[in-house]
Design a protein around this motif. Structure first.
Motif, PDB file in Angstrom:
ATOM      1  N   ASP A   1     -92.469  65.229 -17.881  1.00 33.33           N
ATOM      2  CA  ASP A   1     -93.477  66.267 -17.706  1.00 33.33           C
ATOM      3  C   ASP A   1     -94.227  66.110 -16.389  1.00 33.33           C
ATOM      4  O   ASP A   1     -94.718  67.081 -15.820  1.00 33.33           O
ATOM      5  CB  ASP A   1     -94.493  66.215 -18.858  1.00 33.33           C
ATOM      6  CG  ASP A   1     -93.853  66.573 -20.189  1.00 33.33           C
ATOM      7  OD1 ASP A   1     -93.029  67.503 -20.218  1.00 33.33           O
ATOM      8  OD2 ASP A   1     -94.173  65.909 -21.197  1.00 33.33           O
ATOM      9  N   ASP A   2     -94.306  64.890 -15.907  1.00 30.65           N
ATOM     10  CA  ASP A   2     -95.010  64.631 -14.659  1.00 30.65           C
ATOM     11  C   ASP A   2     -94.655  63.224 -14.185  1.00 30.65           C
ATOM     12  O   ASP A   2     -94.020  62.447 -14.905  1.00 30.65           O
ATOM     13  CB  ASP A   2     -96.525  64.746 -14.856  1.00 30.65           C
ATOM     14  CG  ASP A   2     -97.258  65.094 -13.566  1.00 30.65           C
ATOM     15  OD1 ASP A   2     -96.605  65.120 -12.505  1.00 30.65           O
ATOM     16  OD2 ASP A   2     -98.479  65.337 -13.619  1.00 30.65           O
TER      17      ASP A   2
ATOM     18  N   TYR B   1     -91.433  69.877 -15.875  1.00 32.76           N
ATOM     19  CA  TYR B   1     -92.190  69.175 -14.842  1.00 32.76           C
ATOM     20  C   TYR B   1     -93.398  69.995 -14.407  1.00 32.76           C
ATOM     21  O   TYR B   1     -93.299  71.197 -14.157  1.00 32.76           O
ATOM     22  CB  TYR B   1     -91.291  68.890 -13.641  1.00 32.76           C
ATOM     23  CG  TYR B   1     -91.790  67.791 -12.733  1.00 32.76           C
ATOM     24  CD1 TYR B   1     -91.874  66.475 -13.182  1.00 32.76           C
ATOM     25  CD2 TYR B   1     -92.183  68.066 -11.435  1.00 32.76           C
ATOM     26  CE1 TYR B   1     -92.316  65.463 -12.356  1.00 32.76           C
ATOM     27  CE2 TYR B   1     -92.628  67.057 -10.598  1.00 32.76           C
ATOM     28  CZ  TYR B   1     -92.700  65.752 -11.070  1.00 32.76           C
ATOM     29  OH  TYR B   1     -93.149  64.754 -10.240  1.00 32.76           O
TER      30      TYR B   1
ATOM     31  N   ARG C   1     -93.427  63.434  -5.058  1.00 25.62           N
ATOM     32  CA  ARG C   1     -93.100  63.944  -6.391  1.00 25.62           C
ATOM     33  C   ARG C   1     -91.632  64.345  -6.459  1.00 25.62           C
ATOM     34  O   ARG C   1     -90.987  64.579  -5.439  1.00 25.62           O
ATOM     35  CB  ARG C   1     -93.988  65.148  -6.718  1.00 25.62           C
ATOM     36  CG  ARG C   1     -95.444  64.789  -6.934  1.00 25.62           C
ATOM     37  CD  ARG C   1     -96.321  66.030  -7.002  1.00 25.62           C
ATOM     38  NE  ARG C   1     -95.813  67.043  -7.904  1.00 25.62           N
ATOM     39  CZ  ARG C   1     -96.049  67.072  -9.220  1.00 25.62           C
ATOM     40  NH1 ARG C   1     -96.787  66.107  -9.774  1.00 25.62           N
ATOM     41  NH2 ARG C   1     -95.557  68.040  -9.980  1.00 25.62           N
TER      42      ARG C   1
ATOM     43  N   ASP D   1     -90.413  67.068  -7.380  1.00 27.65           N
ATOM     44  CA  ASP D   1     -90.170  68.455  -6.964  1.00 27.65           C
ATOM     45  C   ASP D   1     -90.188  68.609  -5.443  1.00 27.65           C
ATOM     46  O   ASP D   1     -90.122  69.723  -4.917  1.00 27.65           O
ATOM     47  CB  ASP D   1     -91.190  69.398  -7.598  1.00 27.65           C
ATOM     48  CG  ASP D   1     -92.630  69.031  -7.262  1.00 27.65           C
ATOM     49  OD1 ASP D   1     -92.831  68.153  -6.404  1.00 27.65           O
ATOM     50  OD2 ASP D   1     -93.557  69.612  -7.871  1.00 27.65           O
TER      51      ASP D   1
END
Length: 208
Positions: free
Chosen positions: A28-29, A101, A163, A165
């Protein structure tokens, strides 16, 4: 020094990003947090330099969030082997989990402070001379001054956050502080006063 901490790995950035992306797949993160920090403290007491210290720390932290579970691992070396060991540990929380995410934090171009390293300027000798000057000035103010303690501390921190992403945040954080403490006595009566000032600027901005 090179403030691009990702480039200090013994692997290219594409490889580091690939390991991070695979580790946080389904999470999720999470992020890769890299840090290089330097700190110096000089203290002057009873008319002489009483203490001086300098240290450097460097390393990374890797975090993954999956629902209510959080995996975290860190290392003091920027190497691909250390990153993969951390990835193996952190990746346990995402086993069998399929999350979405989180969106990257909102970007900002607002710069609040410079990136100069306050430890290197002024020189060590100049800082000691300043502490001596402060000590002499305060003692000359009143014969009742019994003790003067003064210290200068400075730090310089470089941070890189990457991150999965692709969002990357980079920051260089200087910090300087100068503190004074005076003990004044008259017979059995004794009192103490202190003052300090500092901020994310060089020492010269606080001393005239």
């Amino acid at each position: 020094m090179n403030t691009d901490l990702i480039s200090l790995f013994d692997a290219d950035e594409a490889t580091v990003r690939k390991v991070l992306s695979e580790t946080l797949s389904g999470a999720d993160d999470g992020e890769l947090f890299l840090e290089h920090a330097q700190a110096e403290v000089l203290s002057f007491d009873n008319g002489r330099l009483k203490g001086g210290s300098f240290n450097t720390d460097q390393g990374f932290g890797l975090r993954a969030v999956a629902g209510e579970s959080v995996g975290y691992a860190h290392a003091g070396e920027l190497s691909l082997a250390a990153l993969r060991r951390a990835a193996d540990a952190v990746g346990q929380v995402t086993r069998g989990y399929a999350g979405s995410y989180a969106a990257a934090p909102q970007r900002t171009n607002k710069k609040l402070y410079g990136d100069e390293n306050p430890i290197g300027e002024p020189s060590f000798e100049a800082k000691v001379a300043l502490l001596q000057e402060v000590d002499a000035y305060l003692r000359a103010k009143d014969p009742k001054v019994r003790q003067v303690t003064a210290s200068i501390s400075a730090s310089w921190q470089v941070v890189d956050i990457l991150r999965a992403d692709g969002h990357r945040v980079h920051d260089v954080r200087p910090m300087t502080r100068i503190n004074f403490s005076v003990v004044v006595g008259d017979g059995d009566r004794q009192e103490t006063g202190s003052f300090g000032v500092g901020g994310r600027r060089g020492l010269g901005d606080f001393v005239t």
